[in-house]
Design a protein around this motif. Sequence first.
Motif, PDB file in Angstrom:
ATOM      1  N   VAL A 168       3.066  -3.193  -7.618  1.00 56.99           N
ATOM      2  CA  VAL A 168       2.703  -3.742  -6.310  1.00 56.99           C
ATOM      3  C   VAL A 168       3.062  -2.731  -5.228  1.00 56.99           C
ATOM      4  O   VAL A 168       3.965  -1.901  -5.384  1.00 56.99           O
ATOM      5  CB  VAL A 168       3.436  -5.078  -6.040  1.00 56.99           C
ATOM      6  CG1 VAL A 168       3.040  -6.121  -7.074  1.00 56.99           C
ATOM      7  CG2 VAL A 168       4.943  -4.883  -6.046  1.00 56.99           C
ATOM      8  N   ALA A 169       2.341  -2.803  -4.128  1.00 57.29           N
ATOM      9  CA  ALA A 169       2.599  -1.986  -2.942  1.00 57.29           C
ATOM     10  C   ALA A 169       2.660  -2.915  -1.739  1.00 57.29           C
ATOM     11  O   ALA A 169       2.014  -3.963  -1.723  1.00 57.29           O
ATOM     12  CB  ALA A 169       1.503  -0.934  -2.758  1.00 57.29           C
TER      13      ALA A 169
ATOM     14  N   VAL B  70       7.199  -2.941 -10.759  1.00 59.91           N
ATOM     15  CA  VAL B  70       7.443  -1.623 -10.188  1.00 59.91           C
ATOM     16  C   VAL B  70       6.833  -1.604  -8.787  1.00 59.91           C
ATOM     17  O   VAL B  70       5.681  -2.012  -8.604  1.00 59.91           O
ATOM     18  CB  VAL B  70       6.828  -0.506 -11.054  1.00 59.91           C
ATOM     19  CG1 VAL B  70       6.884   0.836 -10.317  1.00 59.91           C
ATOM     20  CG2 VAL B  70       7.559  -0.399 -12.379  1.00 59.91           C
ATOM     21  N   VAL B  71       7.607  -1.153  -7.819  1.00 61.63           N
ATOM     22  CA  VAL B  71       7.129  -1.047  -6.437  1.00 61.63           C
ATOM     23  C   VAL B  71       6.631   0.374  -6.200  1.00 61.63           C
ATOM     24  O   VAL B  71       7.275   1.342  -6.624  1.00 61.63           O
ATOM     25  CB  VAL B  71       8.243  -1.405  -5.440  1.00 61.63           C
ATOM     26  CG1 VAL B  71       7.738  -1.288  -4.001  1.00 61.63           C
ATOM     27  CG2 VAL B  71       8.756  -2.814  -5.703  1.00 61.63           C
TER      28      VAL B  71
ATOM     29  N   LEU C 206      12.209  -3.095 -11.606  1.00 68.20           N
ATOM     30  CA  LEU C 206      12.663  -1.936 -12.365  1.00 68.20           C
ATOM     31  C   LEU C 206      12.998  -0.756 -11.456  1.00 68.20           C
ATOM     32  O   LEU C 206      13.898   0.014 -11.760  1.00 68.20           O
ATOM     33  CB  LEU C 206      11.600  -1.519 -13.385  1.00 68.20           C
ATOM     34  CG  LEU C 206      11.261  -2.526 -14.480  1.00 68.20           C
ATOM     35  CD1 LEU C 206      10.282  -1.912 -15.453  1.00 68.20           C
ATOM     36  CD2 LEU C 206      12.515  -2.986 -15.198  1.00 68.20           C
ATOM     37  N   GLY C 207      12.256  -0.602 -10.376  1.00 75.35           N
ATOM     38  CA  GLY C 207      12.509   0.523  -9.493  1.00 75.35           C
ATOM     39  C   GLY C 207      11.305   0.866  -8.651  1.00 75.35           C
ATOM     40  O   GLY C 207      10.360   0.081  -8.513  1.00 75.35           O
ATOM     41  N   LEU C 208      11.347   2.073  -8.084  1.00 79.70           N
ATOM     42  CA  LEU C 208      10.340   2.539  -7.126  1.00 79.70           C
ATOM     43  C   LEU C 208       9.680   3.807  -7.631  1.00 79.70           C
ATOM     44  O   LEU C 208      10.342   4.695  -8.170  1.00 79.70           O
ATOM     45  CB  LEU C 208      11.011   2.798  -5.778  1.00 79.70           C
ATOM     46  CG  LEU C 208      10.147   3.416  -4.689  1.00 79.70           C
ATOM     47  CD1 LEU C 208       9.193   2.377  -4.109  1.00 79.70           C
ATOM     48  CD2 LEU C 208      11.046   3.978  -3.566  1.00 79.70           C
ATOM     49  N   VAL C 209       8.368   3.885  -7.442  1.00 80.70           N
ATOM     50  CA  VAL C 209       7.604   5.101  -7.697  1.00 80.70           C
ATOM     51  C   VAL C 209       6.961   5.521  -6.388  1.00 80.70           C
ATOM     52  O   VAL C 209       6.295   4.712  -5.728  1.00 80.70           O
ATOM     53  CB  VAL C 209       6.526   4.894  -8.778  1.00 80.70           C
ATOM     54  CG1 VAL C 209       5.662   6.157  -8.920  1.00 80.70           C
ATOM     55  CG2 VAL C 209       7.170   4.548 -10.118  1.00 80.70           C
ATOM     56  N   THR C 210       7.183   6.758  -5.982  1.00 77.57           N
ATOM     57  CA  THR C 210       6.570   7.258  -4.743  1.00 77.57           C
ATOM     58  C   THR C 210       5.403   8.158  -5.067  1.00 77.57           C
ATOM     59  O   THR C 210       5.405   8.903  -6.045  1.00 77.57           O
ATOM     60  CB  THR C 210       7.598   8.027  -3.908  1.00 77.57           C
ATOM     61  OG1 THR C 210       8.158   9.090  -4.677  1.00 77.57           O
ATOM     62  CG2 THR C 210       8.715   7.107  -3.430  1.00 77.57           C
ATOM     63  N   VAL C 211       4.421   8.078  -4.211  1.00 78.20           N
ATOM     64  CA  VAL C 211       3.214   8.916  -4.309  1.00 78.20           C
ATOM     65  C   VAL C 211       3.165   9.788  -3.077  1.00 78.20           C
ATOM     66  O   VAL C 211       3.364   9.311  -1.957  1.00 78.20           O
ATOM     67  CB  VAL C 211       1.954   8.045  -4.415  1.00 78.20           C
ATOM     68  CG1 VAL C 211       0.702   8.907  -4.453  1.00 78.20           C
ATOM     69  CG2 VAL C 211       2.030   7.154  -5.644  1.00 78.20           C
ATOM     70  N   GLY C 212       2.936  11.084  -3.268  1.00 74.16           N
ATOM     71  CA  GLY C 212       2.883  11.983  -2.141  1.00 74.16           C
ATOM     72  C   GLY C 212       1.559  11.912  -1.409  1.00 74.16           C
ATOM     73  O   GLY C 212       0.624  11.218  -1.808  1.00 74.16           O
TER      74      GLY C 212
END
Length: 468
Positions: A305-306, A431-432, A459-465
Amino acid sequence: MRLIAASRPAAGPGSPGPATRARDGVRAAVDRSRLTVRRWVELTPRQQVRALRRYRWTALVLVLLGGAGGGLAAAAQAPVYRAEARLLCSPNFPTNDVRQLDTGGNYILQRVRSYTEVADSAEVAAAVTARLGLPWSPPELPNRVSVTSRASTAVLTVVVEDGDPERARDIANAVADEIPGYIARIERPTGVDRSPVKVTVVRPAVAPESPDSPRPLTDVGLGLVGGLVVATATALGRYARDPAVRDSRHAAEVADLVLLADTGPVSPVPLSPERMADRADELRQVRTNVRLQAAGGPLTSLAVVAPTAGATAAVTAAHLAVAFAQAGDPVVLVDVDPGRRWAHELFGVGDDAGPATGLVDGSPVRDALVRWRPELPLHVLPAGPAPLGPDRLATLVAELRAEETLVVVVGPPLLSDADTLLLVGATDATVVAARVGSTDADSLATAVQVLRRVPANLLGLVTVGRPG
């Protein structure tokens, strides 16, 4: 005009007056300024470099404008020439006694500073003006003449600035010629025919060959430096005012979540094996981090999700699906965001059927799955033309994961579609996803707070550049 006046709400007893509104506006502006300053102070050197890179064109324009301003300022100035003459003050009495000479020298050193204050007196100015026939009155001449001395020296320096180099030289020499007689008169004791101080011209002034100002190269250089300072302040200020997350570390701090991965600059374009091969190490790392965070609990379904709209969640879900498929795990990526239908574009598959197809006509949902590549156990279920009812999502997920398949589900943005919470509730873990430089920091924090109240297995965070 009557209609406009009639439609305007009347100010009631509790309505804030103009003074109150103005005070509230000032308070809000002060709060924003304080927030900007605090964010500016918190910027790390790496973020400062990133700010300059992000606003590099603005910075370049400001630097060039500063240089151009310095050049224009130099061109607008009339040339000013500087001529200097030097005089030496010494004891003026006959003696061979070293002690007397030393005493006289100390006396002169104490008096030299006073000479700098009186040497450009009206008497000297009147004599020089009459001697050279200058076009100014005597009171105007001291504005162009200065007499200085260095500490602990008996040397006087006459400095003249004028637009004509020859006239500057002549004025400096004329003032230097008049000063010895003037000092001799004011220093001569009563009843004595000789002054104890002797002033001698030791270096007459010469006509300067080039103007002292303007100095185009210096002015342009100062303009460039000034432009660089303004450009840096502007870039850092805009970067500090930007409400978006600045980098992956900042995003993790805002969300208070474990950073699973920073996928770097990506664009929402069709994925390809070549692109995924270039990110093999990165995908392996995110897969390992997800498994570590999920250790001790089931991981048969995963929601991505975002906080706000965009391709961030879809790109993150696609990378996660590919990462697990590359490890040999059967994966199904399900797109339940009918508003944008990202899976269709990312994987380059048809969009005729979607999650709601099988649940409507009774056919197995697996009939609507599309295998992305023959070499990978990855199937895609695009959003399709028909939206999936929130009450049917759990049924869909249960049917897909029944055969030991990892189901990765991407849905609408959390803060604009409450149905995303049902998506979170129907999966084992969440996952965010956040995009650096785009996702609002406050929105990210709010979204995580909402997920914790569900509660969700975060679970945690994933960042996209930013797109490269």
